[in-house]
Design an enzyme around this catalytic site. Structure first.
Site, PDB file in Angstrom:
ATOM      1  N   ASN A   1       0.862  -1.185   0.000  1.00  8.75           N
ATOM      2  CA  ASN A   1       0.000   0.000   0.000  1.00  8.75           C
ATOM      3  C   ASN A   1       0.904   1.242   0.000  1.00  8.75           C
ATOM      4  O   ASN A   1       1.489   1.575   1.022  1.00  8.75           O
ATOM      5  CB  ASN A   1      -0.889  -0.047   1.255  1.00  8.75           C
ATOM      6  CG  ASN A   1      -1.723   1.207   1.426  1.00  8.75           C
ATOM      7  OD1 ASN A   1      -1.789   2.053   0.533  1.00  8.75           O
ATOM      8  ND2 ASN A   1      -2.361   1.324   2.576  1.00  8.75           N
ATOM      9  N   TRP A   2       0.997   1.897  -1.157  1.00  4.56           N
ATOM     10  CA  TRP A   2       1.919   3.043  -1.277  1.00  4.56           C
ATOM     11  C   TRP A   2       1.335   4.321  -0.691  1.00  4.56           C
ATOM     12  O   TRP A   2       2.010   5.345  -0.635  1.00  4.56           O
ATOM     13  CB  TRP A   2       2.297   3.253  -2.754  1.00  4.56           C
ATOM     14  CG  TRP A   2       3.074   2.119  -3.356  1.00  4.56           C
ATOM     15  CD1 TRP A   2       3.505   0.972  -2.726  1.00  4.56           C
ATOM     16  CD2 TRP A   2       3.539   2.010  -4.715  1.00  4.56           C
ATOM     17  NE1 TRP A   2       4.190   0.166  -3.604  1.00  4.56           N
ATOM     18  CE2 TRP A   2       4.227   0.781  -4.834  1.00  4.56           C
ATOM     19  CE3 TRP A   2       3.427   2.827  -5.846  1.00  4.56           C
ATOM     20  CZ2 TRP A   2       4.807   0.352  -6.032  1.00  4.56           C
ATOM     21  CZ3 TRP A   2       3.998   2.411  -7.041  1.00  4.56           C
ATOM     22  CH2 TRP A   2       4.685   1.185  -7.127  1.00  4.56           C
ATOM     23  N   LYS A   3       0.071   4.284  -0.302  1.00  2.00           N
ATOM     24  CA  LYS A   3      -0.583   5.457   0.308  1.00  2.00           C
ATOM     25  C   LYS A   3      -0.390   6.699  -0.565  1.00  2.00           C
ATOM     26  O   LYS A   3      -0.336   6.592  -1.781  1.00  2.00           O
ATOM     27  CB  LYS A   3      -0.093   5.650   1.745  1.00  2.00           C
ATOM     28  CG  LYS A   3      -0.236   4.352   2.573  1.00  2.00           C
ATOM     29  CD  LYS A   3      -0.114   4.568   4.046  1.00  2.00           C
ATOM     30  CE  LYS A   3      -0.274   3.222   4.752  1.00  2.00           C
ATOM     31  NZ  LYS A   3      -0.292   3.332   6.194  1.00  2.00           N
TER      32      LYS A   3
ATOM     33  N   HIS B   1      -9.810   1.260   4.655  1.00  2.00           N
ATOM     34  CA  HIS B   1      -8.527   1.437   5.354  1.00  2.00           C
ATOM     35  C   HIS B   1      -8.746   2.363   6.551  1.00  2.00           C
ATOM     36  O   HIS B   1      -9.507   3.333   6.473  1.00  2.00           O
ATOM     37  CB  HIS B   1      -7.477   2.017   4.406  1.00  2.00           C
ATOM     38  CG  HIS B   1      -6.104   1.968   5.021  1.00  2.00           C
ATOM     39  ND1 HIS B   1      -5.684   2.892   5.947  1.00  2.00           N
ATOM     40  CD2 HIS B   1      -5.088   1.079   4.882  1.00  2.00           C
ATOM     41  CE1 HIS B   1      -4.455   2.579   6.340  1.00  2.00           C
ATOM     42  NE2 HIS B   1      -4.065   1.481   5.711  1.00  2.00           N
TER      43      HIS B   1
ATOM     44  N   GLU C   1      -7.063   4.680   7.826  1.00  2.00           N
ATOM     45  CA  GLU C   1      -6.792   6.117   7.625  1.00  2.00           C
ATOM     46  C   GLU C   1      -8.024   6.799   7.041  1.00  2.00           C
ATOM     47  O   GLU C   1      -8.322   7.958   7.356  1.00  2.00           O
ATOM     48  CB  GLU C   1      -5.551   6.290   6.730  1.00  2.00           C
ATOM     49  CG  GLU C   1      -4.272   5.997   7.524  1.00  2.00           C
ATOM     50  CD  GLU C   1      -3.107   5.486   6.709  1.00  2.00           C
ATOM     51  OE1 GLU C   1      -3.149   5.540   5.470  1.00  2.00           O
ATOM     52  OE2 GLU C   1      -2.131   5.020   7.333  1.00  2.00           O
TER      53      GLU C   1
ATOM     54  N   GLU D   1      -5.603  -4.934  10.368  1.00  2.00           N
ATOM     55  CA  GLU D   1      -4.569  -3.930  10.608  1.00  2.00           C
ATOM     56  C   GLU D   1      -4.876  -3.171  11.899  1.00  2.00           C
ATOM     57  O   GLU D   1      -5.685  -2.229  11.893  1.00  2.00           O
ATOM     58  CB  GLU D   1      -4.529  -2.926   9.450  1.00  2.00           C
ATOM     59  CG  GLU D   1      -4.196  -3.537   8.115  1.00  2.00           C
ATOM     60  CD  GLU D   1      -3.668  -2.483   7.142  1.00  2.00           C
ATOM     61  OE1 GLU D   1      -2.550  -2.660   6.662  1.00  2.00           O
ATOM     62  OE2 GLU D   1      -4.362  -1.485   6.899  1.00  2.00           O
TER      63      GLU D   1
ATOM     64  N   GLY E   1       2.250   2.291  10.741  1.00  2.00           N
ATOM     65  CA  GLY E   1       3.199   3.392  10.600  1.00  2.00           C
ATOM     66  C   GLY E   1       3.879   3.797  11.898  1.00  2.00           C
ATOM     67  O   GLY E   1       4.496   4.846  11.981  1.00  2.00           O
TER      68      GLY E   1
ATOM     69  N   SER F   1       3.138  -2.077  10.241  1.00  2.00           N
ATOM     70  CA  SER F   1       4.593  -2.072  10.419  1.00  2.00           C
ATOM     71  C   SER F   1       5.261  -3.408  10.077  1.00  2.00           C
ATOM     72  O   SER F   1       6.247  -3.791  10.711  1.00  2.00           O
ATOM     73  CB  SER F   1       4.964  -1.637  11.845  1.00  2.00           C
ATOM     74  OG  SER F   1       4.526  -0.307  12.074  1.00  2.00           O
TER      75      SER F   1
ATOM     76  N   GLY G   1       2.685  -1.192   4.292  1.00  2.00           N
ATOM     77  CA  GLY G   1       2.695   0.223   3.944  1.00  2.00           C
ATOM     78  C   GLY G   1       4.116   0.710   3.705  1.00  2.00           C
ATOM     79  O   GLY G   1       4.706   0.489   2.646  1.00  2.00           O
ATOM     80  N   GLY G   2       4.697   1.353   4.714  1.00  2.00           N
ATOM     81  CA  GLY G   2       6.009   1.988   4.584  1.00  2.00           C
ATOM     82  C   GLY G   2       7.065   1.115   3.913  1.00  2.00           C
ATOM     83  O   GLY G   2       7.792   1.580   3.020  1.00  2.00           O
TER      84      GLY G   2
HETATM   85  P1  PGA Z   1       2.574   0.321   7.607  1.00  2.00           P
HETATM   86  O1  PGA Z   1       1.119   0.509   6.921  1.00  2.00           O
HETATM   87  O2  PGA Z   1       3.145  -0.966   7.071  1.00  2.00           O
HETATM   88  O3  PGA Z   1       3.354   1.524   7.177  1.00  2.00           O
HETATM   89  O4  PGA Z   1       2.349   0.252   9.070  1.00  2.00           O
HETATM   90  C1  PGA Z   1       0.254  -0.576   6.704  1.00  2.00           C
HETATM   91  C2  PGA Z   1      -1.038  -0.082   6.111  1.00  2.00           C
HETATM   92  O5  PGA Z   1      -1.555   0.940   6.572  1.00  2.00           O
HETATM   93  O6  PGA Z   1      -1.584  -0.687   5.172  1.00  2.00           O
END
Ligand code: PGA
Length: 251
Positions: A9-11, A95, A97, A167, A173, A212, A233-234
């Site tokens: 997930n590149w956000k 998601h 967020e 998640e 993050g 993470s 994500g990251g």
């Molecule tokens: P993260 O994000 O690996 O940076 O914690 C995961 C996500 O939100 O899909």
């Protein structure tokens, strides 16, 4: 046996130049054949990524879709039909967020899920509790309610063609990863909830862990019986790190 999946997930990250670099890095990875690998760039970069990864086994998904499946007068949104036309095969829905920062509620998430499936996209339903909810002992209640919002509205059968991502919000993050045992407990509860309606389907649905995930933690997480891969994500913004996570899912 469920086929593992690793999704990046590149956000809201990337420029045309950095996306080109990431595509290059991904094409150099030795990705395991036994794992479904997918990346979720920002909508703006989907076409660039689809073109750049053409001929590889990496699937491309979107991070969200409108609740209206077809194109219409809805300024700023992207319809599932348009994503499908752009060669996306998957889409994230719900998601955290978007739930927490943009106020997406369960009912809207269920509508997006249905819109995605109606256009042939595989929805990846994201669920997870906040730190306060975990500390209050509400983790399973929260996750069950988020999942029920979809099964109540659309039926359990929709998960024959969907993926679930657990998640925990406090792990996203933050560098804090749920322990393999903590994650397994929630994954097993999700599967049990589906099994109470359809044991066969519950045995087949893939449940990814996100929060993470790094190459160092991936193998242990993915080794748990109900964890079928990761939503990353990251770490997915680094091709070598992402490649290592994909290989951990294949081992
Ligand atoms: P993260 O994000 O690996 O940076 O914690 C995961 C996500 O939100 O899909």
């Amino acid at each position: 046996m469920r086929r593992p999946m690793v999704a990046g997930n590149w956000k809201m990250h990337g420029t045309r130049a950095s996306v080109a670099e990431l595509i290059n890095g991904l094409t150099e990875q030795n990705l395991p054949t036994g794992v479904d690998v997918a990346v979720f760039p920002s909508c703006l970069h989907i076409t660039q990524v689809v073109d750049g990864l053409a001929g590889t086994a990496v699937a491309v998904g979107a991070q969200d879709c409108a609740s209206e499946a077809q194109q219409s007068a809805l300024t700023g949104e992207v319809a599932a039909a348009q994503l499908s036309d752009a060669s996306c095969s998957l889409v994230l829905v719900g998601h955290s967020e978007r739930r927490l920062l943009l106020g997406e509620v369960d009912e809207l998430v269920a509508r997006k899920f249905a819109a995605a499936q109606s256009c042939g996209l595989v929805p990846v339903l994201c669920v997870g509790e906040s730190l306060a909810q975990r500390e209050a002992g509400q983790t399973l209640d929260v996750v069950v309610a988020q999942l029920s919002a979809v099964t109540d509205a659309l039926g359990v059968e929709v998960f024959a063609n969907a993926v679930i991502a657990y998640e925990p919000v406090w792990a996203i993050g933050t560098g804090l990863t749920a322990s393999p045992e903590q994650a397994q407990q929630v994954h097993a509860a999700i599967r049990a909830q589906l099994a109470s309606k359809s044991p066969e389907l519950a045995g087949k649905v893939r449940i990814l862990y996100g929060g993470s995930v790094k190459a160092v933690s991936a193998a242990e997480l993915f080794g748990m019986p109900d964890i079928d891969g990761g939503l990353v994500g990251g770490a997915s913004l680094n091709a070598d790190e992402f490649g290592a996570i994909c290989r951990a899912a294949g081992s």
